[in-house]
Design an enzyme around this catalytic site. Structure first.
Site, mmCIF file in Angstrom:
data_model
loop_
_atom_site.group_PDB
_atom_site.id
_atom_site.type_symbol
_atom_site.label_atom_id
_atom_site.label_comp_id
_atom_site.label_asym_id
_atom_site.label_seq_id
_atom_site.Cartn_x
_atom_site.Cartn_y
_atom_site.Cartn_z
ATOM 1 N N LYS A 88 0.672 -1.163 -0.105
ATOM 2 C CA LYS A 88 -0.034 -0.469 -0.088
ATOM 3 C C LYS A 88 0.713 1.618 -0.375
ATOM 4 O O LYS A 88 0.320 2.522 -0.303
ATOM 5 C CB LYS A 88 -0.765 -0.066 0.665
ATOM 6 C CG LYS A 88 -0.311 0.233 2.824
ATOM 7 C CD LYS A 88 -1.373 0.215 3.534
ATOM 8 C CE LYS A 88 -0.671 0.515 4.742
ATOM 9 N NZ LYS A 88 -1.605 0.389 5.878
ATOM 10 N N ASP A 89 2.109 0.802 0.525
ATOM 11 C CA ASP A 89 3.300 1.922 0.281
ATOM 12 C C ASP A 89 3.600 2.470 -1.399
ATOM 13 O O ASP A 89 3.948 3.836 -1.312
ATOM 14 C CB ASP A 89 4.304 2.157 1.060
ATOM 15 C CG ASP A 89 3.828 1.890 2.092
ATOM 16 O OD1 ASP A 89 2.516 2.728 2.763
ATOM 17 O OD2 ASP A 89 5.035 1.673 2.851
ATOM 18 N N ARG A 136 -7.522 8.133 3.760
ATOM 19 C CA ARG A 136 -8.894 6.906 3.630
ATOM 20 C C ARG A 136 -8.819 7.029 4.987
ATOM 21 O O ARG A 136 -10.446 7.323 4.770
ATOM 22 C CB ARG A 136 -8.148 6.125 2.571
ATOM 23 C CG ARG A 136 -8.745 4.526 2.955
ATOM 24 C CD ARG A 136 -8.517 3.320 2.683
ATOM 25 N NE ARG A 136 -7.394 3.385 3.348
ATOM 26 C CZ ARG A 136 -7.709 2.751 4.394
ATOM 27 N NH1 ARG A 136 -9.131 2.254 5.434
ATOM 28 N NH2 ARG A 136 -6.561 2.084 5.589
ATOM 29 N N ARG A 137 -9.031 6.539 5.642
ATOM 30 C CA ARG A 137 -9.482 6.525 6.606
ATOM 31 C C ARG A 137 -9.813 7.521 7.962
ATOM 32 O O ARG A 137 -11.060 7.163 8.016
ATOM 33 C CB ARG A 137 -8.377 5.613 8.025
ATOM 34 C CG ARG A 137 -8.018 4.230 7.859
ATOM 35 C CD ARG A 137 -6.565 4.030 9.086
ATOM 36 N NE ARG A 137 -6.120 2.769 8.490
ATOM 37 C CZ ARG A 137 -4.525 2.184 8.427
ATOM 38 N NH1 ARG A 137 -3.673 3.508 9.274
ATOM 39 N NH2 ARG A 137 -4.098 1.367 8.165
ATOM 40 N N ARG A 154 2.338 10.234 13.330
ATOM 41 C CA ARG A 154 2.787 9.744 12.526
ATOM 42 C C ARG A 154 3.876 8.269 13.662
ATOM 43 O O ARG A 154 3.400 8.269 15.020
ATOM 44 C CB ARG A 154 3.803 10.701 12.337
ATOM 45 C CG ARG A 154 3.215 11.360 11.391
ATOM 46 C CD ARG A 154 3.633 10.744 9.637
ATOM 47 N NE ARG A 154 4.411 10.178 9.524
ATOM 48 C CZ ARG A 154 5.467 10.852 8.962
ATOM 49 N NH1 ARG A 154 5.862 12.227 8.083
ATOM 50 N NH2 ARG A 154 6.352 9.613 8.864
ATOM 51 N N ARG A 160 2.021 4.370 17.234
ATOM 52 C CA ARG A 160 1.055 5.086 17.190
ATOM 53 C C ARG A 160 -0.135 3.856 18.594
ATOM 54 O O ARG A 160 -0.809 4.508 18.178
ATOM 55 C CB ARG A 160 0.638 5.230 15.660
ATOM 56 C CG ARG A 160 1.344 6.055 14.667
ATOM 57 C CD ARG A 160 0.831 5.675 13.383
ATOM 58 N NE ARG A 160 2.089 4.651 12.643
ATOM 59 C CZ ARG A 160 1.517 4.044 11.442
ATOM 60 N NH1 ARG A 160 0.332 4.012 10.915
ATOM 61 N NH2 ARG A 160 1.888 2.971 11.170
ATOM 62 N N CYS A 260 -1.674 7.773 -3.070
ATOM 63 C CA CYS A 260 -1.183 7.233 -1.560
ATOM 64 C C CYS A 260 -1.903 8.386 -1.261
ATOM 65 O O CYS A 260 -2.254 7.625 0.132
ATOM 66 C CB CYS A 260 -0.084 7.091 -1.209
ATOM 67 S SG CYS A 260 1.050 6.280 -2.119
#
Length: 314
Positions: A88-89, A136-137, A154, A160, A260
């Site tokens: 996904k990166d 997105r979240r 971050r 996190r 992204c």
């Protein structure tokens, strides 16, 4: 054509190193005679953890891959033979001269809500502060619960997770199940997080209702295009169903022109030899606007055509 040695490039985070260890073990199992080395390379995203993603435009282009660019430079300079990424990166429009040689069997794709006390998205208190690093979240949270306060966070995965602990703690954070599982933080029945002697509550979100990111849960191995011996060795690790699913998801982003940091959710599944995909696309210029949602299916081998169908339906 065979090779004797492969140098794998990786970021230095605990999750990246864990994923590279997984790739190393799989490669060693497939090619027992192969000598495998690991080289850690710091990326723009790792160097500037003081910046929010929205602040990266003056440092690096987020959509060009702040977590992979330096690895691609190392590939280009032949410092490494392959780079291990969280898929996904990786930008959907891969730079010329590179190719994804293989994707490993996919881990769970869902997002996880982490809280101190048991909660669902619906039961979080009004105005609760929820941390995430993903637009997105954030967009989906505001869509489902407009009253929530979204806080950009971050740092690596454990950092996190710990945002719900201590002074000025957040009410919840959202993270990918795959990373939590690979780091051994999420228990086997996906209901608890164990970190530094403390136990937190975990709720796996239904991917039909809270759509994952394109490529979420997949590990990709990137090589130089045309480096046939390396590609052939690594291709033996490829998982066909995962490849079909992530091909559809990434092709959808590519045709859409999404980067992204574009708020898009994509959920794929295979049933009766057909590849199904549901998408949720938010208006980047107006996140308060309702998202557009579409769903379609095609035979598994028509992943790219499925993506094109969905873009045409938007």
């Amino acid at each position: 054509m065979s090779i004797e040695k492969v140098i794998l490039g990786t970021r230095g985070s605990e999750l990246a190193l864990t994923q590279t260890t997984m790739v190393t073990a799989a490669l060693q199992n497939a090619h027992p005679q192969l000598h495998i080395e690991r080289q850690i390379i710091q990326t723009s995203g790792d160097k500037r953890q003081d910046l929010r993603f929205s602040e990266f435009s003056g440092v690096a282009n987020v959509d060009k891959g702040i977590f992979i660019k330096e690895l691609e430079i190392a590939l280009e300079n032949r410092q490494i033979d392959a780079a291990v990424h969280s898929l996904k990166d990786v930008p959907s429009d891969l730079a010329a001269g590179f190719t994804i040689a293989a994707v490993l069997s996919r881990a769970p794709i869902e997002d996880v809500l982490i809280t101190r006390d048991p909660h669902t998205l619906d039961s979080l208190p009004k105005g609760a502060r929820v941390g995430t690093s993903s637009v997105r979240r954030a967009a989906q949270l505001k869509f489902l619960r407009p009253d929530l306060e979204i806080v950009e966070i971050r740092g690596n995965v454990p950092t996190r997770v710990k945002k719900v602990l201590g002074e000025n703690a957040l009410d919840a954070v959202l993270l990918a199940a795959a990373g939590l599982l690979r780091l051994g933080l999420l228990n086997a029945n996906l209901s608890r997080i164990h970190i530094e002697g403390q136990t937190l509550c975990a709720l796996v979100l239904d991917p039909v209702k809270f759509l994952p990111a394109a490529g979420q849960g997949a590990i990709a191995i990137e090589c130089r295009a045309g480096d046939d011996a390396v590609i052939q060795a690594i291709r033996s690790l490829n998982h066909a169903e995962t490849e079909s699913r992530v091909t559809a998801e990434r092709e959808f982003l590519k045709i859409l022109g999404a980067g992204c940091q574009t708020p898009v959710g994509a959920h794929t599944w295979v049933k009766d030899s057909r590849l199904h995909m549901a998408v949720r696309v938010f208006n980047e210029a107006n996140l308060a606007a309702p998202p557009v949602e579409r769903e379609a299916s095609r035979p598994v081998e028509e992943a790219k055509q499925l993506a094109a169908d969905l873009v045409a339906m938007l």
